[in-house]
Design an enzyme around this catalytic site. Structure first.
Site, mmCIF file in Angstrom:
data_model
loop_
_atom_site.group_PDB
_atom_site.id
_atom_site.type_symbol
_atom_site.label_atom_id
_atom_site.label_comp_id
_atom_site.label_asym_id
_atom_site.label_seq_id
_atom_site.Cartn_x
_atom_site.Cartn_y
_atom_site.Cartn_z
ATOM 1 N NE ARG A 1 -3.799 2.034 2.617
ATOM 2 C CZ ARG A 1 -3.725 3.108 3.413
ATOM 3 N NH1 ARG A 1 -2.657 3.273 4.190
ATOM 4 N NH2 ARG A 1 -4.697 3.999 3.448
ATOM 5 C CG HIS B 1 -1.373 5.308 -0.384
ATOM 6 N ND1 HIS B 1 -2.115 5.919 0.598
ATOM 7 C CD2 HIS B 1 -2.183 4.349 -0.908
ATOM 8 C CE1 HIS B 1 -3.320 5.363 0.664
ATOM 9 N NE2 HIS B 1 -3.375 4.402 -0.231
ATOM 10 C CG ASN C 1 -0.966 8.637 3.026
ATOM 11 O OD1 ASN C 1 -1.236 7.536 2.543
ATOM 12 N ND2 ASN C 1 -0.392 9.602 2.304
ATOM 13 C CG HIS D 1 -7.991 -4.274 -1.578
ATOM 14 N ND1 HIS D 1 -9.053 -3.410 -1.710
ATOM 15 C CD2 HIS D 1 -6.913 -3.493 -1.306
ATOM 16 C CE1 HIS D 1 -8.635 -2.162 -1.523
ATOM 17 N NE2 HIS D 1 -7.349 -2.189 -1.280
#
Length: 324
Positions: free
Chosen positions: A66, A70, A98, A197
């Site tokens: 992740r 990001h 975040n 996911h």
């Protein structure tokens, strides 16, 4: 992976074409053999440290993946997300997507320290983050793939871009397609990357509206989540649930099978299988693990090429949390 705040604007088409041209030129300068001469032990050092961290806490694998996502969706894959706030500088870590959820910074710092010990100021934090994401996937049973290398680290970060460009968990399908398209990623890339996911967890804050408001959710699944995620906010906001209810700590294709059963945890997850244009691809990935692995690996390489700095651009940070 898709746990963020809001989508961005399309922008001027000519500017977008120019930016895409620059991105293609930069990514063409990346090479899988970039450190073969300057730091031949770099990849082995990263892999060892990352594997140890994931073995110690499986959830860390999802957190590092992740973190890479990001990073790449904000200014490109330039390690901007790693820059800590100072008295005179505000980075991306306090952006809504975040805040109170970004994890793994300490692991990246540890990896960087180990790499610096064998090759001083040679390997960028951006490359470490990209390789760490791949090694996390492998540590949890997912596919390996070759990572093009040679990224440089940014000297800036963008709080506003982080708030704007990371897709939120309540995104509809059209929002997701547009958001990924603006980063040069295809619909196939988007659906494959969403398969990240299959590992990790999300907080009640991010799925509350789905389990109490969506109609395309299995009733028993919704009820099981409601037990620990009350409808009245902020009660239970931080309560975690696995993004993949079947095999939460294994990188596999069960995420897509869950969608067929209306057991996507986030609204944005279930949008991939909801009578729309991506239903067929979800069906394919749910029944063909090899196809998912192949498309996911290709999509990760594509994502890792977004807006990279190369050559004399940026710098090689000594400390991933601050500019030199």
């Amino acid at each position: 992976m898709i746990m963020a705040f809001s989508t961005g604007s399309v922008g001027h088409p000519i500017a977008a074409i120019l930016l895409l041209g620059l991105a293609v030129t930069a990514s063409a300068q990346l090479s899988a053999t970039f450190y073969d001469a300057s730091c031949p032990s770099a990849l082995a050092t990263i892999k060892s440290a990352v594997t140890a961290a994931v073995n110690n806490e499986p959830r860390m694998g999802a957190s590092l993946l992740r973190l890479h996502f990001h990073d790449c969706f904000v200014q490109g894959c330039d390690a901007s997300v790693l820059l800590n706030d100072t008295a005179s500088f505000t980075g991306e870590q306090t952006a809504f997507p975040n805040r109170n959820s970004i994890r793994g910074l300490n692991v990246i710092d540890n990896v960087k320290a180990q790499v610096e010990a064998v090759c001083a100021q040679t390997v960028s934090c951006a490359d470490i983050l990209t390789v760490a994401a791949r090694d996390s996937i492998v540590a949890l049973g997912g596919p390996s793939y070759t990572v093009p290398l040679g990224r440089r680290d940014s000297t800036t970060a963008s709080l506003s871009e982080a708030n704007r460009d990371l897709p939120p968990p309540n995104s509809d399908l059209a929002d997701l397609v547009g958001n990924f398209s603006r980063k040069g990623l295809s619909v196939t890339d988007m659906v494959a990357l969403s398969g990240a996911h299959t590992i990790g967890q999300a907080a009640c804050l991010n799925f509350r509206s789905r389990i109490y408001g969506d109609s395309n959710i299995a009733p028993a699944y919704a009820a099981s989540l409601q037990a620990n995620c009350p409808q009245s906010a902020p009660n239970g906001d931080g309560t975690l649930a696995p993004l993949d209810v079947s095999t939460p700590n294994s990188f596999d294709n069960a995420y897509y099978s869950n969608l067929l059963s209306q057991q996507g945890l986030l609204h944005s997850d279930q949008q991939l299988f909801n009578g729309g244009s991506t239903d067929a691809l979800v069906n394919t990935y749910s029944s063909n693990a090899a196809q998912f692995s192949s498309d996911f690996a290709a999509a990760m390489v594509n994502m890792g090429n977004i807006g990279v700095l190369t050559g004399a651009q940026g710098e090689i940070r000594l400390n991933c949390g601050k500019v030199n």
